[in-house]
Design an enzyme around this catalytic site. Structure first.
Site, PDB file in Angstrom:
ATOM      1  N   GLU A   1      72.561  -3.905   3.008  1.00 51.64           N
ATOM      2  CA  GLU A   1      73.386  -2.928   3.737  1.00 51.64           C
ATOM      3  C   GLU A   1      73.507  -1.667   2.904  1.00 51.64           C
ATOM      4  O   GLU A   1      73.384  -1.711   1.685  1.00 51.64           O
ATOM      5  CB  GLU A   1      74.807  -3.488   3.949  1.00 51.64           C
ATOM      6  CG  GLU A   1      74.836  -4.739   4.784  1.00 51.64           C
ATOM      7  CD  GLU A   1      76.211  -5.411   4.743  1.00 51.64           C
ATOM      8  OE1 GLU A   1      77.217  -4.740   4.460  1.00 51.64           O
ATOM      9  OE2 GLU A   1      76.253  -6.626   4.982  1.00 51.64           O
TER      10      GLU A   1
ATOM     11  N   LYS B   1      75.514   1.087   0.945  1.00 50.65           N
ATOM     12  CA  LYS B   1      76.828   1.125   0.282  1.00 50.65           C
ATOM     13  C   LYS B   1      77.462   2.464   0.658  1.00 50.65           C
ATOM     14  O   LYS B   1      77.098   3.512   0.136  1.00 50.65           O
ATOM     15  CB  LYS B   1      76.681   0.974  -1.232  1.00 50.65           C
ATOM     16  CG  LYS B   1      78.020   0.781  -1.904  1.00 50.65           C
ATOM     17  CD  LYS B   1      77.853   0.405  -3.359  1.00 50.65           C
ATOM     18  CE  LYS B   1      79.194   0.112  -4.001  1.00 50.65           C
ATOM     19  NZ  LYS B   1      80.119   1.231  -3.961  1.00 50.65           N
TER      20      LYS B   1
ATOM     21  N   LYS C   1      73.244   0.372  -7.437  1.00 50.94           N
ATOM     22  CA  LYS C   1      73.689   1.774  -7.418  1.00 50.94           C
ATOM     23  C   LYS C   1      72.495   2.728  -7.494  1.00 50.94           C
ATOM     24  O   LYS C   1      71.540   2.492  -8.243  1.00 50.94           O
ATOM     25  CB  LYS C   1      74.627   2.045  -8.616  1.00 50.94           C
ATOM     26  CG  LYS C   1      75.933   1.261  -8.573  1.00 50.94           C
ATOM     27  CD  LYS C   1      76.812   1.656  -7.416  1.00 50.94           C
ATOM     28  CE  LYS C   1      77.987   2.473  -7.645  1.00 50.94           C
ATOM     29  NZ  LYS C   1      78.909   2.568  -8.576  1.00 50.94           N
TER      30      LYS C   1
HETATM   31  S1  IVH Z   1      81.130  -5.798   0.680  1.00 51.14           S
HETATM   32  C1  IVH Z   1      83.159  -9.288  -1.125  1.00 51.14           C
HETATM   33  N1  IVH Z   1      79.612  -4.000   1.829  1.00 51.14           N
HETATM   34  O1  IVH Z   1      81.863  -0.999  -2.272  1.00 51.14           O
HETATM   35  C2  IVH Z   1      82.405  -8.133  -0.600  1.00 51.14           C
HETATM   36  N2  IVH Z   1      81.224  -3.237   0.271  1.00 51.14           N
HETATM   37  O2  IVH Z   1      81.964  -1.778  -5.132  1.00 51.14           O
HETATM   38  C3  IVH Z   1      83.184  -6.906  -0.621  1.00 51.14           C
HETATM   39  N3  IVH Z   1      81.295  -0.810   0.014  1.00 51.14           N
HETATM   40  O3  IVH Z   1      85.101  -2.315  -2.307  1.00 51.14           O
HETATM   41  C4  IVH Z   1      82.566  -5.647  -0.293  1.00 51.14           C
HETATM   42  N4  IVH Z   1      79.720  -0.338   1.456  1.00 51.14           N
HETATM   43  O4  IVH Z   1      84.614  -0.282  -0.787  1.00 51.14           O
HETATM   44  C5  IVH Z   1      80.601  -4.209   0.948  1.00 51.14           C
HETATM   45  N5  IVH Z   1      78.237  -2.517   2.975  1.00 51.14           N
HETATM   46  C6  IVH Z   1      79.210  -2.733   2.102  1.00 51.14           C
HETATM   47  C7  IVH Z   1      79.856  -1.678   1.422  1.00 51.14           C
HETATM   48  C8  IVH Z   1      80.855  -1.977   0.501  1.00 51.14           C
HETATM   49  C9  IVH Z   1      80.599   0.164   0.609  1.00 51.14           C
HETATM   50  C10 IVH Z   1      82.320  -0.561  -1.027  1.00 51.14           C
HETATM   51  C11 IVH Z   1      83.616  -1.270  -0.766  1.00 51.14           C
HETATM   52  C12 IVH Z   1      83.788  -2.165  -1.934  1.00 51.14           C
HETATM   53  C13 IVH Z   1      82.955  -1.481  -2.996  1.00 51.14           C
HETATM   54  C14 IVH Z   1      82.519  -2.434  -4.063  1.00 51.14           C
END
Ligand code: IVH
Length: 688
Positions: free
Chosen positions: A114, A116, A328
């Site tokens: 996915e 980010k 990242k």
């Molecule tokens: S999953 C347990 N999916 O990235 C899984 N997070 O560094 C929790 N984020 O706190 C997060 N896109 O704010 C997930 N496709 C995505 C995301 C995503 C952005 C952010 C989110 C999270 C942070 C972690």
């Protein structure tokens, strides 16, 4: 291993720094350092703690996440909102893959990749189908209640309805990212700038303009007045479930996506399920290369195991799930010190302020200078030497200073003042012409302008003299070997050998390149002269119509302005240029050196796009990027890099830039595909 006092002290300092920056980021929406720098601090701490586990404390930021700062009502998450571990490169991603194999043995793995999204994590709770609460992540255990604000976001369902008639669960927590689109951010930024210009003219201090969509989104989400949030056009992508009561058991993450989609949640369309880490690496590379073709900012890729039973088997560390990782991208924004602000002088005398920076690596290259555009921009941004500033370099775009980090501004700092005179020492006072945003040095003998004129003459778009770059021009000018572009043709081997770094071969090569430039087509020669307002398209029309430089010199302004797309301004500018004594001397030098004045290469393309601006975005079938633009300009049209109200059409190829599309749609500019582009090139008109 014993732990030294210094190391203990270092750990304490690191923890204090991390706690402070956490608070600035999560609590105050006003980060002082970039995400990359924050990650680096956390990484350093984790590295030391891994080596000396006795130093780990329950309250170390390595063991907790986010900040506990609350100004809204606290909400305890029933299922904690964990963060993700990061992989900074492919090697770290592979290492994660190996950890998975260790935990799961050799069973097959499927991954969901996915984007980010660079926004804010949110958990939305529905009870019996009704939205009852929305909370930020906070420290992962307790977040803030932002329900009233979330109710203003159009794409967030307020009531759950299953498109396929499924039963609505009694409890459903949906997690995802709230973000501000780039278009919404631009709108907000322009509005804030207009407001600030007014504040400045009213003698008030300008207000801080959010540096990026993430900060703007955070600020909008934490508005005490939901009516303000409602004007900010926030969006949301759902990507994870929290507490669920009363729904069938899901077997995979992709299944939960189908379920959420069925209930009306926006699921990012770029998510893909793949079967190997090699495919994950491919996905990451493709997304990083195309990150600017989206209308929202992303800072990486999140990779998650698809099989929920496998996730269960792996579980969580204190900080994050073992079954997911955030890969990242190379950071595009960083903080650095603004050492000084200088002014560079262009070939037309335009004075452009630029920032001299403590070097930082951005988008993979080291940046030590960044443009500040013009006098107004410096005033609006109020950046000052000594400031810590946010610097941004998105992809191939030129680096830019976004703004100062006010919290880190040194005491006693004073606003920077634009110099009143040019650095050229000819006592030339800068002038700002009526209606122009540029400040100029109007001294014709300014050596800075002269050097830039020579550099322009030798550049690829003009006489294309290979080997005559900036460095050589400065060296030639230092020795007084060239005073204008005409002098290039009287350079000798003997003179070139006096320049640093020049030997027999390089001198001969440069002389050959200069000699070869004598036969360049007339339109290139015209561009090389650097006549104000005369661009490549107009130069080509002129060359074709008049056939020789002598005919253009002899022409009256009225005759010149008759040419399609030229107009009075350019025509006057041309006649004025040739009237100037110093320019006549240049023409004389060209003539005696044998520079060809009548070498007209007639393009076979019909001139059917004269006066039309056609913007291209994405890869148009059958054309390279330059090829598509060339096809437009060779037909007399213009192909600017951005859409405006004057754009005739937007040509949309594969993977187009979303911001151009959005802008064209909002301005109701005709949008055409590659087939339509062919019609346009042939007829000069829009396809039916
Ligand atoms: S999953 C347990 N999916 O990235 C899984 N997070 O560094 C929790 N984020 O706190 C997060 N896109 O704010 C997930 N496709 C995505 C995301 C995503 C952005 C952010 C989110 C999270 C942070 C972690």
């Amino acid at each position: 291993m014993t732990v030294s006092k210094d190391l203990k002290k270092n750990v304490l300092i690191l923890r204090a720094q991390i706690a402070h920056h956490n608070e600035m980021y999560h609590g105050q929406d006003s980060p002082e350092i970039s995400d990359a720098e924050f990650d680096e601090l956390l990484r350093k701490l984790k590295e030391i703690e891994a080596k000396y586990p006795e130093l780990i404390e329950e309250l170390s930021p390595s063991q907790t996440i986010g900040s506990g700062f609350t100004t809204f009502d606290p909400v305890t998450h029933r299922v904690p909102m964990t963060s993700l571990d990061n992989a900074m490169d492919t090697k770290e991603l592979q290492a994660w893959g190996e950890r998975l194999i260790k935990g799961l043995g050799n069973s097959a793995m499927r991954f969901v990749c996915e984007l980010k999204i660079d926004g804010l994590a949110l958990s939305i709770r529905y009870e019996n189908g009704a939205l009852v609460q929305a909370a930020t992540r906070g420290d992962g255990k307790v977040g803030e209640d932002v329900t009233a604000n979330i109710l203003t976001i159009g794409v967030v369902p307020k009531k759950l309805v299953s498109k396929s008639g499924k039963k609505i669960p009694s409890v459903l927590e949906v997690r995802g990212e709230v973000y501000m689109s780039i278009a919404a951010f631009e709108k907000l930024r322009v509005a804030k700038q207009v407001e600030n210009e007014k504040r400045i003219s009213d003698g008030k201090k300008p207000e801080t303009v959010p540096a990026n969509p993430r900060n703007a989104g955070a600020g909008s989400l934490r508005q005490k007045n939901p009516a303000i949030t409602a004007t900010r056009d926030l969006s949301f992508w759902a990507y994870q479930l929290g507490e669920v009561v009363g729904a069938a058991n899901f077997l995979s993450h992709s299944e939960t996506f189908d379920y959420l989609r069925d209930l009306g949640f926006p699921i990012n369309p770029e998510a893909r399920t793949v079967n190997s880490l090699t495919q994950v690496v491919e996905y990451v590379a493709k997304r990083e290369a195309n990150r600017h073709n989206l209308d929202y900012e992303i800072d990486g890729v999140v990779v998650k195991l698809d099989d929920l039973a496998q996730r269960e088997q792996l579980g969580f560390t204190a900080r994050a799930p073992r079954w997911a990782i955030a890969v990242k991208f190379a950071p595009e924004e960083r903080n650095t010190i603004l050492k000084n602000i200088s002014v560079s002088i262009g070939r037309t005398g335009r004075a452009t302020p630029f920032a001299e920076l403590e070097p930082v690596v951005l988008s993979g290259s080291t940046v030590s200078m960044a443009t500040l555009h013009n006098r107004e921009q410096v005033q609006l941004k109020d950046v000052r030497p000594g400031d810590t500033v946010v610097v941004r370099k998105a992809g191939d775009v030129i680096p830019e200073v976004v703004g100062p980090v006010l919290a880190l501004r040194p005491k006693n700092s004073k606003p920077w003042k634009f110099p009143t005179t040019c650095v050229c020492d000819l006592n030339s006072t800068f002038v700002q012409l009526e209606g122009e945003s540029d400040t100029r040095c109007v001294e014709p003998d300014c050596p800075f302008q002269r050097d830039q004129r020579i550099i322009h003459f030798a550049s690829r778009g003009a006489m294309d003299i290979e080997g005559l770059g900036e460095k050589t021009v400065f060296a030639l000018s230092d020795k007084n070997f060239v005073g204008d572009i005409g002098d290039l043709y009287s350079l000798t081997n003997e003179k070139l050998l006096q320049l640093d770094g020049f030997a027999e071969l390089s001198a001969t090569n440069l002389l050959t390149a200069i000699n070869n430039s004598k036969t360049r087509p007339l339109n290139k020669l015209l561009v090389g002269l650097g006549i104000k307002n005369l661009g490549p398209a107009a130069a080509e029309s002129l060359a074709r119509r008049f056939g020789s430089l002598d005919a253009i010199i002899a022409a009256k302004s009225e005759q010149l302005s008759e040419i399609d797309g030229l107009g009075d301004v350019i025509a006057n500018s041309i006649t004025k240029w040739f009237k100037d004594k110093s320019h006549q001397a240049i023409i004389k030098k060209f003539r005696s050196a044998g520079v060809e004045f009548g070498n007209v290469i007639v393009s076979t393309a019909p001139q059917n796009l004269v006066g039309k601006a056609v913007v291209v975005t994405g890869a148009v079938e059958g054309f390279s990027r330059e090829g598509a633009q060339e096809a437009i300009t060779s037909r007399g049209g213009k192909s600017p890099g951005s859409v405006s109200a004057k754009t005739f059409a937007l040509v949309v190829g594969d993977e187009p830039g979303a911001s151009k599309l959005t802008k064209a749609e909002s301005l109701k500019i005709p949008i055409i595909d590659s087939a339509g582009f062919l019609v346009l090139l042939e007829t000069g008109e829009l396809p039916n």
